[in-house]
Design a protein around this motif. Structure first.
Motif, short mmCIF file in Angstrom:
data_model
loop_
_atom_site.label_atom_id
_atom_site.label_comp_id
_atom_site.label_asym_id
_atom_site.label_seq_id
_atom_site.Cartn_x
_atom_site.Cartn_y
_atom_site.Cartn_z
N PRO A 174 0.81 -1.23 0.00
CA PRO A 174 0.00 0.00 0.00
C PRO A 174 0.84 1.28 0.00
CG PRO A 174 -0.78 -1.53 1.67
CD PRO A 174 0.50 -2.09 1.15
N PHE B 34 2.02 6.17 3.36
CA PHE B 34 0.70 5.72 2.91
C PHE B 34 -0.13 6.89 2.40
CE2 PHE B 34 -3.80 4.71 3.71
CZ PHE B 34 -3.92 3.52 3.00
N TYR C 147 1.46 8.07 -0.90
CA TYR C 147 1.37 7.18 -2.05
C TYR C 147 -0.07 7.03 -2.53
CZ TYR C 147 2.30 3.19 -5.09
OH TYR C 147 2.41 2.36 -6.17
N GLN C 148 -0.99 6.81 -1.57
CA GLN C 148 -2.39 6.65 -1.95
C GLN C 148 -2.93 7.96 -2.54
OE1 GLN C 148 -3.95 3.83 -2.18
NE2 GLN C 148 -2.19 2.73 -1.33
N LEU D 278 -1.75 8.18 -6.02
CA LEU D 278 -2.51 7.29 -6.90
C LEU D 278 -3.87 7.89 -7.24
CD1 LEU D 278 -1.86 3.64 -5.63
CD2 LEU D 278 -0.73 4.91 -7.46
#
Lengths: 612, 92
Positions: free
Chosen positions: A505, A600, A603-604, A607
């Motif tokens: 994740p 997290f 990165y999320q 995305l």
């Protein structure tokens, strides 16, 4: 640990006369201690005492004696952590003599401590230090009269220049001689509490014996403070000084790690490998990559720590560090820290380890722990090397400097947010009043700076070595077993695969996870280990990463690298400095969780915004 | 509310150390415990700031920063405003 184990019981008996040194902070007590004991001091762990005390055994006029340097305290009846340590020590361990160090210029208030020691019933010698400064301030002190009044020897000395020192030591020796057959004594705190000491007691002790000038001369300190504590120019000047220190550590200290690396490489190539080649190859691998790597890592810190403490000793002895704390306190108190925390945070950008050791200038334990908790978020030079490598591989050259700069900003912000959050909890709530003495500016002596740097280094080596060697061996096992396995087939690689549910994740593949496990030893190891992990030459690794790792994943990897523990040496230092394995574990968990959450979120978020 | 200290304070003779302007001085009357229990007064006594001692304001930090005061003969102390609030002085 409070029961009487045999080891503790033995400590109660003095096999040689024990001399404790006490005094207020900024009286030059440690300088005097260094002058007496030279380089023979070591750190003693006294059972039941929460901080480690330096002690040294030296021969004094043919007699073996033990000196103990107690922390500088303001008041024997005080409530601070250090003051409790001194009280506990004097109640638990008998002493044969106390040397009370007093700043001669401030004898008007510091005479309190000799009077208190007298009430405790301890034999004492009083040393009025900084005789040179008192003379400059126009203060005259009649030591004979004081000595007669207090019933103990009083000496005017200068620990810095050695003035009056031989006579003072002779007097210590004479006192020991006279007490040769008398048993050592415990401090009687009951008697001290039963005595009410008033301002009149202090004044009557000094009247006639100490004369202050009618109008004190305007000192250099007052003139300098007009600039250095200026509401507008004070802070920029402070940053300039810090940058200068940082620059010295950076330009001399960091290359010195390479020099040490060259030496350890030479030993490895010319001595260890030829000798070990006679034995089985697994032994060679274990000794070199298991044990020697740990030894070399510790060794690489040696010049850096020396240099850092040379600089810190100079800044601290000059009296500027307390002013820096004064200047920064305005801003730092808002997040539960104080000015000195910031100084150390900045130092952490060179290397976290000496910065952690530097937190010793703080007297309050909760504040110190909070500062130790956030220092590892400082982007140290070893992490810088990792970032430069990854950035160069993944990002276009034009963006490189910006990306790197963003990590410095994040490092600061992350530390401040962590401090703001944790300062709310009780364990990290600084309960000590912020009252800080601003000692006059002094020119540090080379001798003192040298002794300090050397002492800190020895302490570092003493405390960190075993821990780091064991840690390196553990990682060696993880990455070398089962035998004949490479890359992801080793236990470490399997661990990397196993961690995928957690690491995927945040965009970190098993290869990079394994690198992070290597990075637990030291961030210097990360880049080197990548070629082992990918099983290709380092030139190809950069290419491989560029093609398999997206910019978002690479940035996430760097974020994680920035916020999780910098190296095993830092972990060892946190444990040594906090004297708590629990706190070390806590600090590790905090940094891991923090690193993961930030990576997290990034990165999320990336995305979601459509970056790949 | 018959505390003599507070009475005098109401008469305006006793003020907190915090309220002194640079150059002004006072004699320490009492150090209130506040959240520090005895800690603050013991520490200040050891630094030379206690009853019968004169204290003078040297400089006040900007943006609510700490104060620098001179206690007794030769000691300069940086103290936070919240702490200085607890020190009551009689202006001279």
């Amino acid at each position: 640990m409070s029961h009487c184990s045999p080891a503790e019981a033995n400590l109660d008996l003095n096999d040689v006369p024990r001399i404790a040194m006490i005094g207020q902070p900024n009286t030059g007590k440690s300088m005097l201690y260094n002058r007496i004991t030279g380089a023979s001091a070591y750190v003693g762990n006294w059972p039941g005492i929460t901080v480690s005390l330096s002690n040294a055994r030296i021969r004094l006029n043919g007699r073996e004696t033990e000196f103990v340097d107690l922390p500088g305290i303001y008041d024997l009846e005080g409530f601070s952590e250090d003051e409790t340590v001194v009280a506990d020590f004097l109640k638990s361990y008998p002493v044969d003599l106390v040397i009370i160090v007093v700043n001669a210029s401030q004898i008007d208030r510091q005479i309190l401590m000799p009077l208190q020691v007298k009430q405790l019933g301890l034999p004492a010698v009083i040393m009025l230090n900084m005789a040179d400064e008192a003379r400059k301030n126009g203060i005259t002190i009649d030591t004979e009269a004081l000595s007669a009044r207090l019933g103990v020897p009083v000496h005017l000395i200068s620990a810095k220049y050695g003035e009056g020192y031989p006579e003072a030591i002779a007097s210590v020796d004479a006192m020991l001689e006279r007490r040769a057959s008398a048993p050592p004594v415990y401090a009687d705190y009951e008697a001290l509490r039963a005595t009410l000491m008033t301002e009149e007691t202090l004044a009557s002790t000094l009247s006639g014996a100490v004369v202050y000038p009618e109008t004190p001369p305007v000192t250099m300190t007052q003139k300098l403070d007009r600039f250095l504590l200026h509401p507008v120019f004070g802070l920029p000047l402070f940053f300039a000084v810090m940058l200068f220190v940082f620059y010295i550590v950076w330009t001399i200290g960091l290359p010195s790690q390479d020099w040490v690396g060259a030496i350890t490489d030479w030993i490895q190539n010319r001595i260890l490998e030829p000798v070990l080649s006679l034995g089985p190859s697994w032994l060679q691998n274990f000794v070199i990559n298991g044990i020697w790597l740990g030894v070399a890592t510790v060794a690489s810190f040696v010049p850096l720590i020396m240099l850092f403490f040379f600089c810190m000793a100079a800044v601290e002895d000059s009296g500027y560090l307390s002013r820096a704390a004064y200047l920064m306190d305005t801003w730092m108190r808002r997040i539960g820290l104080d000015g000195r925390s910031f100084v150390m945070q900045m130092m952490g950008f060179g290397c976290n380890v000496p910065a952690l050791m530097g937190t010793r200038v703080m007297r309050s334990q909760p504040l110190r722990l909070l500062t130790m908790l956030i220092i590892p978020f400082s982007l140290c030079s070893a992490r810088l090397a990792v970032f430069v490598f990854i950035i160069a591989a993944v990002f276009p050259p034009a963006q490189g400097p910006l990306v790197l700069f963003s990590f410095y900003v994040i490092s600061f912000v992350a530390a401040f947010i962590a401090a703001a959050i944790f300062s709310r909890s009780k364990q990290f709530k600084n309960t000590e009043p912020f009252v800080l003495e601003l000692p006059p500016y002094r020119v540090p002596t080379l001798r003192q700076v040298w002794l300090r740097g050397f002492g800190e280094l020895r302490e570092f080596l003493h405390r960190a070595t075993n821990f780091i060697v064991i840690g390196t061996i553990a990682v060696w096992f993880l990455t070398n077993f089962p035998t004949d396995a490479t890359g992801l087939d080793t236990w470490g690689g399997q661990l990397g695969e196993l961690l995928q549910p957690v690491m995927a994740p945040i965009g970190i593949n098993p290869y990079l996870t394994l690198a992070l496990i290597f990075g637990f030893i030291a961030k210097e190891v990360v880049i080197g280990s990548l070629s082992t992990i990918y099983a290709m030459s380092s030139g190809l690794v950069a290419h491989q990463i560029a093609t398999t790792v997206s910019p978002a994943a690479a940035y996430s990897f760097c974020l994680f690298c920035l916020l999780y523990t910098p190296c095993l040496t830092t972990v060892a230092t946190v444990r040594a400095e906090s004297r708590s394995t629990m706190f070390m574990v806590f600090s590790l968990v905090v940094s891991l969780v923090y690193a993961w959450l930030v990576a997290f979120a990034f990165y999320q978020g990336a995305l979601l915004l459509g970056f790949k | 509310m018959n505390d003599p200290v507070i009475d005098t304070a109401l008469e305006g003779r006793i003020v907190s150390l915090e309220s002194l302007q640079p150059g002004e001085s006072g004699i320490v009357e009492i150090v209130e415990a506040g959240q520090f229990e005895n800690g603050l007064s013991v520490r200040l006594r050891a630094l030379g700031l206690s009853s019968t001692h004169q204290v003078s304001m040297v400089r006040r930090g900007w943006f609510g920063g700490p104060l620098v005061v001179r206690a007794g003969k030769a000691t300069e102390i940086a103290i936070r405003r919240t702490e200085a609030e607890l020190v009551k002085v009689r202006k001279v």
